[in-house]
Design a protein around this motif. Structure first.
Motif, PDB file in Angstrom:
ATOM      1  N   TYR A  15      41.441  43.404  83.138  1.00 36.77           N
ATOM      2  CA  TYR A  15      40.822  44.241  84.157  1.00 36.77           C
ATOM      3  C   TYR A  15      41.447  43.939  85.513  1.00 36.77           C
ATOM      4  N   TYR A 148      32.808  42.376  83.228  1.00 39.42           N
ATOM      5  CA  TYR A 148      33.857  42.319  82.204  1.00 39.42           C
ATOM      6  C   TYR A 148      33.894  40.933  81.574  1.00 39.42           C
ATOM      7  N   HIS A 197      40.013  48.755  83.574  1.00 36.28           N
ATOM      8  CA  HIS A 197      40.062  47.818  82.458  1.00 36.28           C
ATOM      9  C   HIS A 197      40.805  48.407  81.258  1.00 36.28           C
ATOM     10  N   HIS A 203      32.903  45.246  78.255  1.00 36.52           N
ATOM     11  CA  HIS A 203      32.244  45.422  79.539  1.00 36.52           C
ATOM     12  C   HIS A 203      30.856  46.014  79.341  1.00 36.52           C
TER      13      HIS A 203
END
Length: 246
Positions: A15, A148, A197, A203
């Protein structure tokens, strides 16, 4: 940060967080365009592209999908913009813009987004894809910040199962392992901050528990040119999903 460092960090962590990717003026323009679109053109959208937190309650608008199909401005934002250029940078190849979406978590009722990997929905080989999320207003723990699991894109696809969350029909069934929680990073955001990401990065987003504040954002999805989509499997999945939600 230069392009090479951006790509290296993206590939390492799964990410990127890019504060101030858009100026406040640019964000204001998007918000004004969205407000006018919702007021005057929402009825033009296909029913499956409009989702509410509470069915039948227009004040609980949760998601608008495929906005690029309804406005030249939204089409440019997806296909010919700093977002498409950034997607090509981090994926290292030409990209195909797949969708531009609007997300909201209404105050008090915005549900949590379950932990998931976008690649489960995408059905691609190779898994060359990136998702972007742009804050349109202040975001924090109370109104639904995004998190994340760092490095999770390197560990393959986790098992997913059905959820009860509108717009996010699948979630990771075994999320909560020690490595998930130890490596999870949460992101407060200001208007114009961008998160992006890899399609395999785990996530999720918190619910909106704030009594007054909403949590508005926009999302972009890009596939790398090399990625091949299992079209038949994807169509069957979408058809089944729409049937359940009808």
């Amino acid at each position: 940060m230069d392009s090479q460092k951006l790509t290296q960090q993206f590939l390492s962590d799964g990410y990127l967080y890019l504060p101030g990717f858009l100026s406040r003026t640019q964000v204001d323009e998007i918000n004004e365009t969205l407000a006018a679109f919702i007021q005057h053109q929402l009825s033009d959208m296909a029913p499956e592209h409009v989702k509410y937190e509470v069915p039948g309650d227009p004040g609980s608008l949760k998601m608008l999908q495929d906005l690029q199909a309804y406005s030249p401005l939204f089409e440019r934002l997806l296909l010919d913009s700093s977002f498409s250029q950034l997607a090509e940078t981090v994926l290292g190849e030409q990209v195909v813009g797949k969708t531009l979406e609007y997300f909201n978590k209404p105050a008090k009722i915005g549900k949590a987004t379950p932990p998931h990997q976008d690649g489960y929905y995408f059905m691609l080989e190779p898994m060359s894809a990136v998702t972007m999320w742009l804050a349109l207003e202040e975001v924090d723990e109370q109104n639904g910040w995004v998190s994340y699991v760092k490095g999770s894109h390197k560990k393959g696809m986790r098992p997913h199962g059905a959820t009860q969350t509108v717009g996010f029909s699948q979630g990771i069934v075994d999320f909560g392992q020690p490595s998930d929680l130890e490596d999870e990073v949460f992101f407060p955001a200001k208007p114009g901050d961008l998160l992006l990401h890899h399609a395999l990065t785990i996530h999720r987003a918190a619910p909106n528990t704030h009594p007054e504040r909403s949590r508005k954002a926009m999302g972009w999805i890009y596939f790398g040119k090399s990625a091949k989509e299992d079209v038949e499997a994807k169509q069957a999945y979408v058809k089944s999903l729409n049937k359940k939600q009808a």
